[in-house]
Structure formats: C-alpha cells, structure tokens
Design an enzyme around this catalytic site. Sequence first.
Site, short mmCIF file in Angstrom:
data_model
loop_
_atom_site.label_atom_id
_atom_site.label_comp_id
_atom_site.label_asym_id
_atom_site.label_seq_id
_atom_site.Cartn_x
_atom_site.Cartn_y
_atom_site.Cartn_z
N VAL A 23 -18.17 -18.66 -67.48
CA VAL A 23 -19.13 -17.77 -66.85
C VAL A 23 -20.17 -18.06 -67.14
O VAL A 23 -20.74 -17.60 -68.40
CB VAL A 23 -18.86 -15.94 -66.57
CG1 VAL A 23 -19.66 -15.59 -66.14
CG2 VAL A 23 -17.07 -15.90 -66.54
N LYS A 24 -21.33 -18.09 -65.79
CA LYS A 24 -22.39 -18.30 -66.39
C LYS A 24 -23.23 -16.50 -66.44
O LYS A 24 -22.89 -16.30 -65.48
CB LYS A 24 -22.93 -18.93 -65.29
CG LYS A 24 -23.16 -20.72 -65.39
CD LYS A 24 -24.29 -21.34 -64.39
CE LYS A 24 -24.85 -22.68 -64.78
NZ LYS A 24 -25.02 -23.52 -63.14
#
Length: 215
Positions: free
Chosen positions: A82-83
């Site tokens: 997850v960015k």
Amino acid sequence: MRFFIDTANIEEIREAASWGILDGVTTNPTLCAKEGREFRSSIKEIADIVDGPISAEAISMERDGIVEEARKIASIAPNIVVKIPITEEGLAATKKLSSEGIKVNMTLIFSVNQALLAAKVGAAFVSPFLGRLDDIGHDSIAILYDMVVVYQNYDFDTKIIAASIRHPLHVTKAAEAGADIATVPFSILQQIVTHPLTDKGIDRFLKDWDKIKNL
Ligand code: E4P
C-alpha cells in the site's frame, strides 16, 4: 538492482514481464486514472500477472481512514503493497499497518529526513521522486546517495525505490547510488534495452550473413 514498472497499463506490464526483467509494479492515482478502469479489478489483474510487489495507493488523509483503506487494498492480493504519502497521519498509519504485517511504500519522498522517518515507522519501501526533485532545481541523485548512506548507517530493512524516473541516465545513476529498486515507465525500459551501435551491429551481421548463406 530490481526493476519495477511504473504504470497501470496491462499491455505494458505483460510486455515488460515477458522480457524476464520485471520484479514488481508501482501505480499511483494518476496512472490508474489514465487507464480509465475500475481500481480494484485492475490492481487484481496486475497482481495476477506479476509475482513481485504491486504498489497501489491509498487516498485517505487521516490515520484511521488510511488504515481502513490500506487493509482493503492489501486484501486484493498477497503481493500488494500500500502506497501512503508521507504526512504526520501517514506515518502514524504506517506504524500501525507495519505492526499488522501490511507492507507500505511511503511515497512522495523528497528528502533524506523524510526517508529516515519512513524507515523508523517500518515502511517496507520508500519512493524518492527523482524527476520531480530535478524539476525544481534540486540534485535528486545527490539526495539519493545520502539516503543510501543513512540507511546503511542504521541498517534499515526499508528498500529504496528510485521513482519519477524521466530518462535512462536516472536509471544508471540510481544503480550507481545503490538504490534497491528503480521503478521505470515502459517507454524508458524500451529505451534502455536499445543502443544505436547494437542496431547497427545487428544490421551489419544480417547483411554479411546474406552474402555467405548460399555459399
Ligand atoms: C512512483 O511510484 C510514482 O508513481 C512515479 O514514479 C511518479 O512519477 P512522475 O513524477 O513522472 O509522475
């Protein structure tokens, strides 16, 4: 150095994967919007094509919202990362997510200090944006070198992804600096495969082969 492709385009991802050089994929909201496809299904399709880490970005701005959204994004496939953009809220969310075993790629990193903080909260990856630093007159490669040294000083496990790559020299310099990964747009991957002397050499060999093949 590992190579990721910086795109949400399925054809580009399939093609680069077929060359045998692809270790992962990074996307962002702009790249996803460009494809005009539903987010979840397109990330799932990408994660099915490439075995390595696939970064997909959360857009919530407050820590509880980021954590909730990140858990949903991470549930798309086992190789999802997850960015999360670096902010105070993003750091708090990353600390929590890392303790749950959810991998975070802390993004929009423009300084060594930001990278230091991201590593402290357990981000699996940090993404310094080289091109955008150069755009405003900073020396992105010097910053990258310093980042590598600082991470070595403290033996952080966080991996550095050289991002916002705009030309082949960024790739070479990222490798020289010791970035763990470069995430590269498809057009630049194509550029770094080729060299005019390679093309000229192939052309000469084929012409010379024509002269002897029927002897
Ligand atoms: C990285 O993860 C980002 O998606 C990307 O490299 C940003 O590149 P840009 O500055 O060319 O938009």
